[in-house]
Scaffold this motif. Structure first.
Motif, mmCIF file in Angstrom:
data_model
loop_
_atom_site.group_PDB
_atom_site.id
_atom_site.type_symbol
_atom_site.label_atom_id
_atom_site.label_comp_id
_atom_site.label_asym_id
_atom_site.label_seq_id
_atom_site.Cartn_x
_atom_site.Cartn_y
_atom_site.Cartn_z
ATOM 1 N N CYS A 9 -3.891 3.234 7.093
ATOM 2 C CA CYS A 9 -4.158 3.802 8.410
ATOM 3 C C CYS A 9 -5.662 3.981 8.573
ATOM 4 O O CYS A 9 -6.317 4.590 7.724
ATOM 5 N N GLN A 10 -6.212 3.460 9.643
ATOM 6 C CA GLN A 10 -7.659 3.533 9.873
ATOM 7 C C GLN A 10 -8.089 4.929 10.317
ATOM 8 O O GLN A 10 -9.266 5.264 10.266
ATOM 9 N N GLN A 11 -7.120 5.704 10.771
ATOM 10 C CA GLN A 11 -7.422 7.040 11.270
ATOM 11 C C GLN A 11 -7.639 8.037 10.130
ATOM 12 O O GLN A 11 -8.635 8.730 10.080
ATOM 13 N N CYS A 12 -6.666 8.074 9.192
ATOM 14 C CA CYS A 12 -6.719 9.103 8.142
ATOM 15 C C CYS A 12 -7.217 8.527 6.822
ATOM 16 O O CYS A 12 -7.490 9.276 5.886
ATOM 17 N N LYS A 13 -7.309 7.200 6.725
ATOM 18 C CA LYS A 13 -7.822 6.511 5.531
ATOM 19 C C LYS A 13 -6.978 6.781 4.281
ATOM 20 O O LYS A 13 -7.336 6.374 3.195
ATOM 21 N N GLY A 14 -5.875 7.498 4.445
ATOM 22 C CA GLY A 14 -5.054 7.785 3.262
ATOM 23 C C GLY A 14 -3.642 7.274 3.429
ATOM 24 O O GLY A 14 -3.002 6.830 2.477
ATOM 25 N N GLY A 15 -3.152 7.309 4.656
ATOM 26 C CA GLY A 15 -1.774 6.908 4.919
ATOM 27 C C GLY A 15 -1.611 5.395 4.934
ATOM 28 O O GLY A 15 -2.572 4.656 5.126
ATOM 29 N N ILE A 16 -0.384 4.960 4.689
ATOM 30 C CA ILE A 16 -0.033 3.542 4.779
ATOM 31 C C ILE A 16 0.928 3.411 5.959
ATOM 32 O O ILE A 16 1.859 4.201 6.088
ATOM 33 N N GLN A 50 14.193 1.538 15.313
ATOM 34 C CA GLN A 50 14.824 2.505 16.206
ATOM 35 C C GLN A 50 15.403 1.738 17.382
ATOM 36 O O GLN A 50 14.685 0.990 18.043
ATOM 37 N N ALA A 51 16.681 1.947 17.645
ATOM 38 C CA ALA A 51 17.365 1.246 18.736
ATOM 39 C C ALA A 51 17.119 -0.266 18.654
ATOM 40 O O ALA A 51 16.807 -0.918 19.655
ATOM 41 N N GLN A 52 17.250 -0.800 17.453
ATOM 42 C CA GLN A 52 17.103 -2.246 17.204
ATOM 43 C C GLN A 52 15.701 -2.776 17.509
ATOM 44 O O GLN A 52 15.523 -3.982 17.684
ATOM 45 N N ARG A 53 14.714 -1.863 17.610
ATOM 46 C CA ARG A 53 13.339 -2.333 17.804
ATOM 47 C C ARG A 53 12.429 -1.795 16.699
ATOM 48 O O ARG A 53 12.633 -0.678 16.218
ATOM 49 N N SER A 54 11.412 -2.576 16.357
ATOM 50 C CA SER A 54 10.461 -2.133 15.339
ATOM 51 C C SER A 54 9.626 -0.973 15.855
ATOM 52 O O SER A 54 9.193 -0.972 17.008
ATOM 53 N N THR A 55 9.411 -0.012 14.965
ATOM 54 C CA THR A 55 8.466 1.064 15.241
ATOM 55 C C THR A 55 7.497 1.126 14.077
ATOM 56 O O THR A 55 7.914 1.001 12.922
ATOM 57 N N PHE A 56 6.223 1.296 14.374
ATOM 58 C CA PHE A 56 5.205 1.419 13.329
ATOM 59 C C PHE A 56 4.538 2.775 13.469
ATOM 60 O O PHE A 56 4.279 3.247 14.584
ATOM 61 N N PHE A 57 4.267 3.425 12.318
ATOM 62 C CA PHE A 57 3.617 4.738 12.383
ATOM 63 C C PHE A 57 3.004 5.074 11.027
ATOM 64 O O PHE A 57 3.301 4.436 10.020
ATOM 65 N N CYS A 58 2.130 6.085 11.042
ATOM 66 C CA CYS A 58 1.533 6.594 9.810
ATOM 67 C C CYS A 58 2.156 7.963 9.528
ATOM 68 O O CYS A 58 1.981 8.897 10.312
ATOM 69 N N ALA A 59 2.861 8.057 8.425
ATOM 70 C CA ALA A 59 3.579 9.300 8.117
ATOM 71 C C ALA A 59 2.624 10.452 7.826
ATOM 72 O O ALA A 59 2.999 11.622 7.912
ATOM 73 N N ASP A 76 2.485 -3.906 14.082
ATOM 74 C CA ASP A 76 2.439 -5.115 13.251
ATOM 75 C C ASP A 76 1.479 -4.957 12.070
ATOM 76 O O ASP A 76 0.911 -5.928 11.596
ATOM 77 N N ARG A 77 1.291 -3.705 11.614
ATOM 78 C CA ARG A 77 0.374 -3.450 10.510
ATOM 79 C C ARG A 77 1.067 -2.769 9.342
ATOM 80 O O ARG A 77 0.441 -1.997 8.606
ATOM 81 N N ALA A 78 2.362 -3.044 9.157
ATOM 82 C CA ALA A 78 3.110 -2.425 8.065
ATOM 83 C C ALA A 78 2.424 -2.679 6.727
ATOM 84 O O ALA A 78 1.892 -3.770 6.498
ATOM 85 N N ASP A 79 2.409 -1.651 5.887
ATOM 86 C CA ASP A 79 1.847 -1.678 4.528
ATOM 87 C C ASP A 79 0.307 -1.675 4.500
ATOM 88 O O ASP A 79 -0.287 -1.700 3.436
ATOM 89 N N GLN A 80 -0.314 -1.663 5.660
ATOM 90 C CA GLN A 80 -1.780 -1.595 5.686
ATOM 91 C C GLN A 80 -2.219 -0.134 5.777
ATOM 92 O O GLN A 80 -1.482 0.709 6.262
#
Length: 274
Positions: free
Chosen positions: A241-248, A254-263, A235-239
């Motif tokens: 990434c606190q881990q790498c400080k560079g990614g959004i 996926q399978a009709q469900r939301s997935t969130f990730f830092c590319a 639930d943090r889309a467009d924010q």
DNA sequence: CATATGTCCTGAGAGC
DNA sequence: TGCTCTCAGGACATAT
């Protein structure tokens, strides 16, 4: 949920009542009068858990399976509203009844004999628990699958207990792209997934779960969880990434469900061996 | 057999 | 402001 009502172990069931609820009734099996006759007077020997379900084991080996799905709550307290109260179990010498409350009504309450329980909830239906499964077992159960890892982790027959929110969270900690096919993951990557699964679930349990903006999840005392304040990606889309400080943080489906990730943290390809 | 899709539900929030 | 519409994701039935 299980720990919140663990203290009712040893108590005797006095009565079971379907709560007056204006909504479409949830699935309660068998019908309430049969249910009541079969459990009345039984002592709750154990408060257990099977994947995402809470299981009350009775002294005669019958089991009451409480399945909350999305919005179900197991409570030893006043419910959020009286409106969505579904079932009430009164206990001997306990003023507060055990309640099952469910806003959307996707959950269920089911009474099973020992045989019926083994058939309906055996290992071929519900896999090893996420908190118990070994890294080797997790890998062997999924490594030939052509499914994407995030989708496969939601298959309760493969491993029991991982839901949509925590699948995204654990893959971020493991630095694995959610769309990686299971059959492309290396052994070291499975070990990262396993370790992350344990760490995320244990931390989420410590913080008493995630109460999202819809406010649904509450513990057995009808208190909010706190893990939503620790979400890495969900639930943090467009924010950022606190881990790498560079990614959004990205949101995909996926399978009709939301997935969130830092590319940036979760690359699509595994690093090639040196 | 393995994998993919459709179904149920309510209320929050978006958009107009 | 008040209306309509979309969406959230558990498990399971059915389809591919």
């Amino acid at each position: 949920m299980r720990r919140g009502i663990a203290h009712i172990a040893g108590r005797r069931i006095l009565n079971v009542e379907r709560a007056p609820c204006s909504r479409r009734p949830i699935e309660i099996l068998p019908r309430i009068d049969v249910f009541r006759r079969r459990v009345q007077g039984q002592v709750i020997r154990e408060v257990g858990r099977l994947g995402k379900r809470v299981v009350l084991v009775l002294e005669d080996e019958q089991r009451i399976i409480l399945e909350p799905r999305m919005t179900g709550l197991v409570l030893m307290a006043d419910p959020p509203t009286v409106d969505h109260l579904r079932i009430s179990i009164t206990l001997e010498r306990v003023a507060q009844p055990l309640l099952f409350w469910d806003r959307r009504g996707l959950g269920s309450v089911r009474l099973c004999s020992a045989d019926e329980y083994a058939k309906r909830y055996g290992l071929e239906k519900i896999g090893p628990d996420a908190l118990v499964i070994s890294p080797a077992e997790l890998r062997s159960r999924l490594c030939t699958s052509r499914r994407e890892i995030k989708v496969a982790l939601l298959d309760q027959r493969a491993v029991a207990g991982v839901g949509n929110l925590y699948a995204s969270e654990l893959l971020h900690l493991a630095r694995i792209h959610p769309a990686r096919r299971c059959d492309t993951l290396r052994k070291a990557e499975w070990e990262r997934i396993h370790a992350a699964m344990l760490a995320i679930l244990q931390t989420a349990i410590k913080y008493e779960g995630s109460t999202l903006s819809d406010g649904t999840y509450r513990n057995a005392l009808n208190e909010s969880g706190n893990y939503q304040n620790h979400h890495r990606v969900y639930d943090r889309a467009d924010q950022p990434c606190q881990q790498c400080k560079g990614g959004i943080i990205q949101r995909i489906v996926q399978a009709q469900r939301s997935t969130f990730f830092c590319a940036k943290c979760q690359t699509r390809r595994s690093r090639t061996r040196s």
